[in-house]
Design an enzyme around this catalytic site. Structure first.
Site, PDB file in Angstrom:
ATOM      1  N   TYR A  53      15.770   7.107   0.382  1.00 29.67           N
ATOM      2  CA  TYR A  53      15.785   5.747   0.917  1.00 29.67           C
ATOM      3  C   TYR A  53      16.997   5.536   1.815  1.00 29.67           C
ATOM      4  O   TYR A  53      18.099   5.979   1.522  1.00 29.67           O
ATOM      5  CB  TYR A  53      15.809   4.718  -0.210  1.00 29.67           C
ATOM      6  CG  TYR A  53      14.528   4.582  -0.990  1.00 29.67           C
ATOM      7  CD1 TYR A  53      13.365   5.243  -0.612  1.00 29.67           C
ATOM      8  CD2 TYR A  53      14.470   3.777  -2.132  1.00 29.67           C
ATOM      9  CE1 TYR A  53      12.188   5.106  -1.335  1.00 29.67           C
ATOM     10  CE2 TYR A  53      13.307   3.629  -2.862  1.00 29.67           C
ATOM     11  CZ  TYR A  53      12.172   4.300  -2.467  1.00 29.67           C
ATOM     12  OH  TYR A  53      11.017   4.159  -3.203  1.00 29.67           O
ATOM     13  N   SER A 211       4.085  -1.401  -4.249  1.00 29.35           N
ATOM     14  CA  SER A 211       3.342  -2.233  -3.298  1.00 29.35           C
ATOM     15  C   SER A 211       2.394  -3.185  -4.022  1.00 29.35           C
ATOM     16  O   SER A 211       1.194  -3.208  -3.748  1.00 29.35           O
ATOM     17  CB  SER A 211       2.560  -1.370  -2.303  1.00 29.35           C
ATOM     18  OG  SER A 211       2.104  -2.148  -1.210  1.00 29.35           O
ATOM     19  N   PRO A 212       2.898  -3.990  -4.954  1.00 30.30           N
ATOM     20  CA  PRO A 212       2.020  -4.884  -5.718  1.00 30.30           C
ATOM     21  C   PRO A 212       1.327  -5.939  -4.875  1.00 30.30           C
ATOM     22  O   PRO A 212       0.291  -6.482  -5.288  1.00 30.30           O
ATOM     23  CB  PRO A 212       2.965  -5.523  -6.738  1.00 30.30           C
ATOM     24  CG  PRO A 212       4.315  -5.409  -6.115  1.00 30.30           C
ATOM     25  CD  PRO A 212       4.305  -4.120  -5.358  1.00 30.30           C
ATOM     26  N   LEU A 218      -1.686  -9.471  -0.163  1.00 32.69           N
ATOM     27  CA  LEU A 218      -1.967 -10.344  -1.299  1.00 32.69           C
ATOM     28  C   LEU A 218      -0.905 -11.435  -1.438  1.00 32.69           C
ATOM     29  O   LEU A 218      -0.804 -12.075  -2.485  1.00 32.69           O
ATOM     30  CB  LEU A 218      -2.036  -9.514  -2.588  1.00 32.69           C
ATOM     31  CG  LEU A 218      -3.122  -8.442  -2.608  1.00 32.69           C
ATOM     32  CD1 LEU A 218      -2.959  -7.527  -3.814  1.00 32.69           C
ATOM     33  CD2 LEU A 218      -4.506  -9.081  -2.609  1.00 32.69           C
TER      34      LEU A 218
END
Length: 323
Positions: A53, A211-212, A218
């Site tokens: 990252y 990635s909820p 969403l």
């Protein structure tokens, strides 16, 4: 904040995990430290990062930011269940990627240095390495555990049979094996229900969905687009055009309940029996505050059934494709 066991382990983690991929490239260090403090104050004790990252030009940057936060003291490191990952390429020369014993040893020491800590509570394989045998991987992990540098191991982006292969190899040694699996999982993308979740449940592996909100799909995308706010990009933007009716129905469902789509999406994951903690990756304090509200959302059987109608998932294998 409620806490639960990470998979079959005795380790207790918060029901939300703070993802840090935005720290550095999208969120400046001062803001990242503020988000970390606010998450801690809210009871989130589970932080996820990765050695890669920070972006292509500055891999390791995110770990450095977290390390400087730990260096402030005040129990920050002691109160944190710290997870990082290994696999991604860290240098343009051989043996600086993958899951070879050499790279695991080298990458682990580098992560510990950047994070300013002497151990990782959870060390995760960021991707399956088809070129390295599991006996070699577990041998490297076993050495690190004996050295006190790793406590638990996890996986990320594994297929169901990869989880099985890892656990069976671990049982032969024997070592603890995987206690968690990070997978792309949300109302819109439910493919792991076919084989990954059954494998994880069989082996006592906790699911950590990444990635909820499916890249913002969403998160109230239609309402935001109507207000002129650009809210999705990449794969989510393409999916929006294909599934606009379902997303509209979902946003109406949330509005009728007096809740936001993001709250419903996170709450749905929290209601799934295989899920330990969704990974939320806020860029701002406001996004963290919004995510925390999902902890107070209760979905009854009727609500869960309606969400299944809007975003139907697969059956488990082999029933999903055979009698």
């Amino acid at each position: 904040m409620n806490h639960t066991h990470l998979g079959r382990s005795g380790l207790k983690v918060s029901r939300l995990c703070l993802g840090t991929m935005n720290f550095g490239p999208r969120t400046q260090e001062a803001d990242a430290h503020r988000i970390l403090d606010e998450a801690r104050e809210a009871g989130i004790n589970f932080i996820d990062t990765a050695n890669a990252y920070g972006g292509e030009e500055r891999r390791g940057w995110t770990e450095e930011i977290i390390g400087r936060w730990f260096a402030k003291g005040g129990g920050r490191r002691e109160d944190t269940v710290l997870a990082s990952k290994v696999y991604g390429t860290m240098a343009p020369t051989p043996n600086y990627s993958g899951l070879s014993a050499l790279n695991i040893r080298r990458a682990l020491d580098a992560s510990l240095h950047r994070l300013r800590t002497d151990h990782l509570d959870l060390y995760q394989f960021h991707h399956v390495d088809r070129g390295t045998p599991w006996d070699e991987i577990w041998q490297a992990v076993d050495v690190a555990v004996q050295q006190g540098k790793i406590i638990y191991s996890g996986s990320s982006n594994f297929a169901g049979w990869h989880i099985s292969a890892a656990q069976e190899a671990a049982a032969r040694r024997p070592v603890t094996g995987l206690v968690s699996e990070q997978s792309l999982y949300n109302l819109f993308e439910r493919s792991i229900e076919r084989e990954v979740i059954p494998a994880a449940q069989h082996y006592g592996v906790g699911i950590l969905p990444w990635s909820p909100l499916h890249g913002g799909l969403l998160g109230g995308v239609l309402a935001k687009n109507h207000d002129g706010v650009r809210s999705v990009e990449g794969r989510a933007a393409q999916a929006l055009e294909k599934s606009r009716d379902a997303i509209a129905a979902f946003e109406t469902f949330a509005a009728d309940r007096g809740e936001t789509p993001a709250e419903i999406a996170l709450a749905w994951l929290l209601h799934q029996p295989a899920v330990t903690a969704p990974i939320v990756g806020p860029r701002t304090s406001e996004q963290l505050t919004a995510a925390l509200k999902a902890l107070d959302v209760t979905l009854d059987a009727v609500a869960l059934a309606r969400l299944d109608e809007i975003f139907p998932g697969p059956k488990t294998a082999p029933e999903d494709y055979a009698w």
